[in-house]
Motif scaffolding. Structure first.
Motif, short mmCIF file in Angstrom:
data_model
loop_
_atom_site.label_atom_id
_atom_site.label_comp_id
_atom_site.label_asym_id
_atom_site.label_seq_id
_atom_site.Cartn_x
_atom_site.Cartn_y
_atom_site.Cartn_z
N ALA A 140 -9.96 -0.58 -8.50
CA ALA A 140 -8.72 0.34 -7.85
C ALA A 140 -8.89 1.88 -8.49
CB ALA A 140 -7.46 -0.35 -8.16
N THR A 170 -2.94 -1.86 -4.80
CA THR A 170 -3.12 -0.52 -5.20
C THR A 170 -4.06 0.40 -4.47
OG1 THR A 170 -2.90 -1.22 -7.45
CG2 THR A 170 -3.72 0.87 -7.24
N ALA A 220 -9.69 4.99 -6.30
CA ALA A 220 -8.82 6.36 -6.45
C ALA A 220 -9.58 7.55 -6.65
CB ALA A 220 -7.75 6.21 -7.79
N GLU A 257 12.39 -0.69 3.00
CA GLU A 257 11.22 0.11 3.40
C GLU A 257 10.75 -0.63 4.58
OE1 GLU A 257 8.17 2.57 1.95
OE2 GLU A 257 8.85 2.51 -0.21
N LYS A 270 14.27 -2.88 -2.56
CA LYS A 270 13.68 -1.79 -2.34
C LYS A 270 12.60 -1.84 -1.03
CE LYS A 270 11.58 2.56 -4.30
NZ LYS A 270 10.69 3.09 -4.99
N ARG A 325 -1.75 1.21 -1.33
CA ARG A 325 -1.31 2.43 -1.55
C ARG A 325 -1.99 3.72 -1.60
NH1 ARG A 325 2.52 1.86 -7.17
NH2 ARG A 325 3.31 3.99 -7.28
N LEU A 326 -3.19 3.64 -2.19
CA LEU A 326 -4.14 4.83 -2.33
C LEU A 326 -4.36 5.43 -0.71
CD1 LEU A 326 -6.38 3.82 -5.07
CD2 LEU A 326 -5.33 5.91 -4.78
N ARG A 367 1.86 0.99 6.91
CA ARG A 367 1.13 2.32 7.25
C ARG A 367 -0.31 2.60 7.06
NH1 ARG A 367 6.21 3.92 4.05
NH2 ARG A 367 4.91 4.04 2.23
N ASP A 402 -2.55 5.04 1.78
CA ASP A 402 -1.34 5.57 2.39
C ASP A 402 -1.36 7.16 1.81
OD1 ASP A 402 1.03 5.77 3.44
OD2 ASP A 402 2.29 4.76 2.02
N TRP A 403 -1.43 7.04 0.56
CA TRP A 403 -1.33 8.73 -0.12
C TRP A 403 -2.47 9.56 0.44
CZ3 TRP A 403 1.90 10.34 -3.44
CH2 TRP A 403 1.82 11.53 -4.10
N PHE A 404 -3.79 8.82 0.74
CA PHE A 404 -4.88 10.04 0.99
C PHE A 404 -5.02 9.94 2.35
CE2 PHE A 404 -6.11 9.50 -3.37
CZ PHE A 404 -6.18 10.65 -3.73
N GLY A 405 -3.87 9.34 3.48
CA GLY A 405 -4.19 9.19 4.89
C GLY A 405 -5.22 8.59 5.31
N SER A 419 3.51 0.50 1.34
CA SER A 419 2.52 1.09 1.91
C SER A 419 2.04 0.20 3.29
CB SER A 419 1.55 1.54 1.16
OG SER A 419 1.93 2.60 0.38
#
Lengths: 240, 240
Positions: free
Chosen positions: A227, A113, A231, A35, A31, A116-117, A150, A119-122, A147
């Motif tokens: 982490a 983590t 978040a 990616e 996976k 990844r956060l 990115r 990435d999620w929150f731009g 992530s």
């Protein structure tokens, strides 16, 4: 068939020293490798034990035996695919938006983590003190879930950067202002501290505004994991 | 000197089967053991390699050799203290406040982090589906940082409990209502799903309100880690 020296070369990339020397890192598992192949990262080599697991073909794909994979893998149970990618060159930090800064975060899972956060929150820019765990550490990569490609991760001197900063520096502290009362500006730096010691004194001196996440009920918990605290604070910044 | 059978007995408590059978669990490391000794938990036995590391004395403290500790420990590098405690009897869930429910959360680090979050946010009741990871798993305990003694953890049938629930059931879903638009009531259940599959269909059918954490910037991240998502949602519920 992979020559012994190449197996050793790949295996060595589990260590930061060799990653830095060769500007390469290893990522395992179908996976994540898929990616990363679909990302802007440049591939160096992909090893597979079964040519059908990836839809990619190219000079960089090599079919190897399970025994060979086991020798080059960092996992106790290797998972069919091992990708080797070029470490990207960091871009300058983008201070037109929020930048997250980590003051010696050491746990690979926590850094992964947090990436990844971002990435999620731009949040495009993540600044790590030079003593923070290496973001190309395999355990970090596992927690980022892809992530890593990115988020622009820069290792640098927090003290120097904060001293010259034109945007406000916010820091997470136990004794800070309740975060719910804070009206965050459009841009700034949020610094999070080390797992055991929090933000260091030298950095604390450069923080413009200390914030904290309120505790509810009896104040029994000693702290939040870095982490999860990141978040909550990133969510507070973005929700406005 | 510890007899062989006792070493084996303690070592076996690393496995859920033996923990359940004997209603005992093991916790390692000075800091956590000290916290558990100061909690409401009942101690069964404490093994130390150095009698000065704990300020506790009593019949239950036994000084052993490092070799013996290594044999009974679940860690590759045991850390001076190993505590054995009685598994507490769960109390009924308290529906006068929020209850967090986990639908097959499997990762010990995630469960431990969520227990620590419950402690921070004053959530007394944590409901876990029977297929969730055991909360007395040593890796869970390590991540809870002592919070295990302050949260009432109940393993049970989510379907049965939700079906009979008098409080609303909220669930975290990718396609739910933006959480910022939600005005949370004083009490309710928040269900979080499994790491790979989210909330199961059977449970989804019993959810009254689906909520989600908005993504910012390009929608590139696939999901958030369940522990960080729980952190954000618990904060949203408590901030009001």
């Amino acid at each position: 068939m992979v020559v012994k020296s190449q197996i050793k070369f790949i295996k060595n990339l589990q260590q930061k020293k060799y990653r830095t020397q060769n500007k390469l890192f290893v990522s395992e598992g179908i996976k994540t490798v898929r990616e990363l192949l679909n990302s802007s990262l440049k591939v160096y080599k992909i090893y597979v034990t079964d040519s059908t697991v990836l839809e990619f073909e190219g000079d960089f794909v090599e079919v190897i035996s399970e025994g060979e994979l086991k020798k080059m893998s960092g996992l106790s149970t290797p998972n069919k695919v091992l990708g080797v990618f070029h470490i990207p060159v960091s871009e300058p930090l983008d201070f037109s938006d929020w930048v997250i800064a980590l003051d010696d975060v050491r746990d690979p899972g926590n850094l992964g983590t947090i990436i990844r956060l971002c990435d999620w929150f731009g949040v495009r820019s993540l600044l790590c003190s030079s003593n923070s765990v290496d973001c190309f550490n395999p355990k970090v990569l596992q927690a980022t879930m892809g992530s890593i490609s990115r988020v622009n991760i820069v290792y640098g001197d927090l003290q120097r950067i904060f001293s010259n900063s034109e945007v406000p520096v916010y820091g997470a502290f136990m004794e800070g202002t309740e975060v719910y009362k804070e009206k965050f500006p459009k841009k700034g730096i949020l610094v999070m501290g080390n797992e055991a010691n929090g933000v260091s004194e030298a950095i604390e001196a450069l923080v413009d505004k200390k914030i904290s996440i309120p505790q509810f009920g009896p104040k029994t918990a000693e702290s939040l994991n870095v982490a999860t605290a990141t978040a909550i604070l990133m969510n507070e910044i973005r929700r406005g």
